[in-house]
Design an enzyme around this catalytic site. Structure first.
Site, PDB file in Angstrom:
ATOM      1  N   MET A   1     -12.313   3.894  -1.516  1.00 52.74           N
ATOM      2  CA  MET A   1     -13.085   4.013  -0.265  1.00 52.74           C
ATOM      3  C   MET A   1     -13.823   5.344  -0.337  1.00 52.74           C
ATOM      4  O   MET A   1     -13.506   6.302   0.378  1.00 52.74           O
ATOM      5  CB  MET A   1     -12.126   3.949   0.938  1.00 52.74           C
ATOM      6  CG  MET A   1     -11.605   2.544   1.188  1.00 52.74           C
ATOM      7  SD  MET A   1     -10.108   2.554   2.194  1.00 52.74           S
ATOM      8  CE  MET A   1      -8.904   2.825   0.910  1.00 52.74           C
TER       9      MET A   1
ATOM     10  N   HIS B   1      -0.748  -1.067  -4.520  1.00 55.05           N
ATOM     11  CA  HIS B   1      -2.078  -0.802  -3.958  1.00 55.05           C
ATOM     12  C   HIS B   1      -2.224   0.704  -3.676  1.00 55.05           C
ATOM     13  O   HIS B   1      -1.408   1.308  -2.988  1.00 55.05           O
ATOM     14  CB  HIS B   1      -2.222  -1.604  -2.667  1.00 55.05           C
ATOM     15  CG  HIS B   1      -3.590  -1.572  -2.072  1.00 55.05           C
ATOM     16  ND1 HIS B   1      -4.622  -2.390  -2.496  1.00 55.05           N
ATOM     17  CD2 HIS B   1      -4.109  -0.823  -1.068  1.00 55.05           C
ATOM     18  CE1 HIS B   1      -5.697  -2.151  -1.771  1.00 55.05           C
ATOM     19  NE2 HIS B   1      -5.427  -1.205  -0.895  1.00 55.05           N
TER      20      HIS B   1
ATOM     21  N   HIS C   1      -8.039   0.894  -4.812  1.00 54.06           N
ATOM     22  CA  HIS C   1      -9.054   0.575  -3.794  1.00 54.06           C
ATOM     23  C   HIS C   1      -9.833   1.851  -3.480  1.00 54.06           C
ATOM     24  O   HIS C   1      -9.313   2.756  -2.831  1.00 54.06           O
ATOM     25  CB  HIS C   1      -8.303   0.047  -2.553  1.00 54.06           C
ATOM     26  CG  HIS C   1      -9.166  -0.260  -1.379  1.00 54.06           C
ATOM     27  ND1 HIS C   1      -8.651  -0.468  -0.107  1.00 54.06           N
ATOM     28  CD2 HIS C   1     -10.512  -0.414  -1.251  1.00 54.06           C
ATOM     29  CE1 HIS C   1      -9.625  -0.731   0.739  1.00 54.06           C
ATOM     30  NE2 HIS C   1     -10.770  -0.691   0.084  1.00 54.06           N
TER      31      HIS C   1
ATOM     32  N   SER D   1       0.849  -1.196   0.000  1.00 54.68           N
ATOM     33  CA  SER D   1       0.000   0.000   0.000  1.00 54.68           C
ATOM     34  C   SER D   1       0.879   1.238   0.000  1.00 54.68           C
ATOM     35  O   SER D   1       1.671   1.459   0.923  1.00 54.68           O
ATOM     36  CB  SER D   1      -0.902   0.016   1.227  1.00 54.68           C
ATOM     37  OG  SER D   1      -1.477   1.312   1.337  1.00 54.68           O
TER      38      SER D   1
ATOM     39  N   MET E   1     -11.489  -6.502   4.131  1.00 51.14           N
ATOM     40  CA  MET E   1     -10.809  -5.548   5.015  1.00 51.14           C
ATOM     41  C   MET E   1     -10.512  -6.223   6.349  1.00 51.14           C
ATOM     42  O   MET E   1     -11.420  -6.737   7.006  1.00 51.14           O
ATOM     43  CB  MET E   1     -11.681  -4.316   5.259  1.00 51.14           C
ATOM     44  CG  MET E   1     -11.825  -3.364   4.085  1.00 51.14           C
ATOM     45  SD  MET E   1     -10.283  -2.763   3.359  1.00 51.14           S
ATOM     46  CE  MET E   1      -9.465  -1.991   4.752  1.00 51.14           C
TER      47      MET E   1
ATOM     48  N   ASP F   1      -4.766   3.591  -2.199  1.00 52.39           N
ATOM     49  CA  ASP F   1      -5.934   3.802  -1.344  1.00 52.39           C
ATOM     50  C   ASP F   1      -6.549   5.173  -1.582  1.00 52.39           C
ATOM     51  O   ASP F   1      -5.959   6.198  -1.244  1.00 52.39           O
ATOM     52  CB  ASP F   1      -5.514   3.671   0.129  1.00 52.39           C
ATOM     53  CG  ASP F   1      -5.233   2.220   0.495  1.00 52.39           C
ATOM     54  OD1 ASP F   1      -6.122   1.385   0.287  1.00 52.39           O
ATOM     55  OD2 ASP F   1      -4.115   1.934   0.970  1.00 52.39           O
TER      56      ASP F   1
ATOM     57  N   MET G   1      -9.407   7.755  -0.655  1.00 51.40           N
ATOM     58  CA  MET G   1     -10.343   8.043   0.450  1.00 51.40           C
ATOM     59  C   MET G   1     -10.932   9.433   0.278  1.00 51.40           C
ATOM     60  O   MET G   1     -10.230  10.363  -0.118  1.00 51.40           O
ATOM     61  CB  MET G   1      -9.606   7.967   1.781  1.00 51.40           C
ATOM     62  CG  MET G   1      -8.874   6.656   2.007  1.00 51.40           C
ATOM     63  SD  MET G   1      -8.166   6.601   3.655  1.00 51.40           S
ATOM     64  CE  MET G   1      -7.179   5.103   3.541  1.00 51.40           C
TER      65      MET G   1
ATOM     66  N   ASP H   1      -6.579  -6.811   3.283  1.00 52.81           N
ATOM     67  CA  ASP H   1      -6.009  -5.468   3.394  1.00 52.81           C
ATOM     68  C   ASP H   1      -6.093  -4.946   4.826  1.00 52.81           C
ATOM     69  O   ASP H   1      -7.188  -4.744   5.348  1.00 52.81           O
ATOM     70  CB  ASP H   1      -6.806  -4.551   2.439  1.00 52.81           C
ATOM     71  CG  ASP H   1      -6.262  -3.144   2.376  1.00 52.81           C
ATOM     72  OD1 ASP H   1      -5.238  -2.849   3.006  1.00 52.81           O
ATOM     73  OD2 ASP H   1      -6.887  -2.324   1.658  1.00 52.81           O
TER      74      ASP H   1
HETATM   75  C1  DX5 Z   1      -6.820   1.129   5.003  1.00 49.74           C
HETATM   76  C2  DX5 Z   1      -6.208   0.856   3.643  1.00 49.74           C
HETATM   77  C3  DX5 Z   1      -5.060  -0.059   3.666  1.00 49.74           C
HETATM   78  C4  DX5 Z   1      -3.891   0.402   4.479  1.00 49.74           C
HETATM   79  C5  DX5 Z   1      -3.041  -0.746   4.822  1.00 49.74           C
HETATM   80  O1  DX5 Z   1      -7.981   1.859   4.854  1.00 49.74           O
HETATM   81  O2  DX5 Z   1      -7.181   0.309   2.777  1.00 49.74           O
HETATM   82  O3  DX5 Z   1      -4.639  -0.355   2.348  1.00 49.74           O
HETATM   83  O4  DX5 Z   1      -3.122   1.365   3.830  1.00 49.74           O
HETATM   84  O5  DX5 Z   1      -2.027  -0.288   5.645  1.00 49.74           O
HETATM   85  P1  DX5 Z   1      -1.353  -1.194   6.735  1.00 49.74           P
HETATM   86  O6  DX5 Z   1      -0.730  -2.340   6.019  1.00 49.74           O
HETATM   87  O7  DX5 Z   1      -0.348  -0.277   7.359  1.00 49.74           O
HETATM   88  O8  DX5 Z   1      -2.423  -1.643   7.686  1.00 49.74           O
HETATM   89 ZN    ZN Z   2      -6.519  -0.520   0.771  1.00 44.08          ZN
END
Ligand code: DX5
Ligand code: ZN
Length: 220
Positions: free
Chosen positions: A69, A34, A67, A9, A138, A36, A38, A177
Site C-alpha cells: 500500500m 499476509h 500487500h 495479516s 479491499m 501489509d 504502508m 482483505d
Molecule cells: C488493511 C490491511 C489488512 C488488515 C486486515 O489496510 O490491508 O490486511 O491488516 O486486518 P483486519 O482483518 O483486522 O481487518
Molecule cells: Zn492487506
C-alpha cells in the site's frame, strides 16, 4: 477448483516476538502469511519495509503474501522480491503504468497481484487479466487493521466472478482483505473468495488456533 487459503495479516501480530506468532499460525495450518506494507502517503499509516520482510522470511516456512500500500510501487518491487515475497500485490490506484510494473514483477517468476480499493470497480481490470495471478479486493479502506467489513464487497465479488468467467480467467485467485471474521467468512467464500486475509479476526481472538480451525471448516 481453486484451493481455498487462509492468509493471516501479521499487522495484528505481536512484533516484539513475531517468530512465536508465525510458528503458532504455521502449526495451525494456515497457507500464507499476509504482510501489509504502508508508506504514510497512499495510506495514513506506516508499517514495514523490505528489511522486516526479509527478517520474517528467515523464520517462515510458508509463502509470504506481500500487500504493497505504497505510492510508486514500481520503485520498490525489486527490494520486496529480494526480501522474499512469494506473492507481490500492488494497488491499481497507485500505478499510472500498471502493466509495466506487473510485467516487471512477473519476470521474477513470483505471483503477481493487483488490489482494488472499495471505490474502484472491478471492470478496470478487464484488459490486464492475462497478466494477473491474483486480484485482491479491499473490503475496508486500506490503512488499519480492525475495521468493519464493507457489505458492498459481496456485490463486487459477484461482479468479479462474472468478469473472470466471461474472460476465461477463472484461474486467477481472488483474495479479500479487511474485516473478515468467523461471522462473515462463509458469505465471503460463497461470493467467490479464494484467499481470506484476516488480522484481528484471528490474532485478536482468545484462541487463534481454534479460530483458524473453525474458519477452515466454514470455507470447506
Ligand atoms: C488493511 C490491511 C489488512 C488488515 C486486515 O489496510 O490491508 O490486511 O491488516 O486486518 P483486519 O482483518 O483486522 O481487518
Ligand atoms: Zn492487506
Amino acid at each position: 477448483m481453486k484451493k481455498k487459503k487462509i492468509s493471516p495479516s501479521l499487522l495484528s501480530a505481536n512484533f516484539s516476538n513475531i517468530e512465536k506468532d508465525i510458528k503458532m499460525l504455521e502449526v495451525a495450518g494456515v497457507h500464507l502469511l499476509h504482510i501489509d506494507v504502508m508508506d504514510g502517503h497512499f495510506v495514513p499509516n506506516i508499517t514495514m519495509g523490505p528489511f522486516i520482510v526479509s527478517a520474517i522470511k528467515k523464520v517462515a516456512t510458508i509463502p509470504l503474501d506481500v500487500h504493497l500500500m505504497i505510492e510508486n510501487p514500481g520503485d520498490y518491487t525489486d527490494a520486496f522480491i529480494d526480501a522474499g515475497a512469494d506473492y507481490l500485490t500492488i494497488h491499481y490506484e497507485t500505478s499510472r503504468h500498471l502493466h509495466r510494473v506487473l510485467q516487471k514483477i512477473k519476470s521474477s517468476k513470483i505471483k503477481v497481484g493487483v488490489s482494488l480499493n472499495p471505490h474502484t470497480p472491478v471492470s478496470v481490470l478487464e484488459d490486464i487479466l492475462p497478466d494477473l495471478d491474483l486480484i485482491l479486493i479491499m473490503s475496508v479502506n486500506p490503512g488499519f487493521g480492525g475495521q468493519s467489513f464493507i457489505p458492498n464487497t459481496i456485490n463486487k465479488l459477484k461482479k468479479l466472478k462474472k468478469l473472470l468467467k466471461d474472460n476465461n480467467a477463472e484461474h486467477i485467485e481472488v483474495e479479500v482483505d479487511g474485516g473478515i471474521k468467523l461471522e462473515n467468512i462463509k458469505t465471503v467464500s460463497e461470493a467467490g473468495c479464494d484467499i481470506f486475509v484476516s488480522g484481528s479476526g484471528i490474532l485478536k481472538t482468545k484462541k487463534p488456533q481454534d479460530t483458524i480451525q473453525k474458519m477452515m471448516k466454514l470455507i470447506g
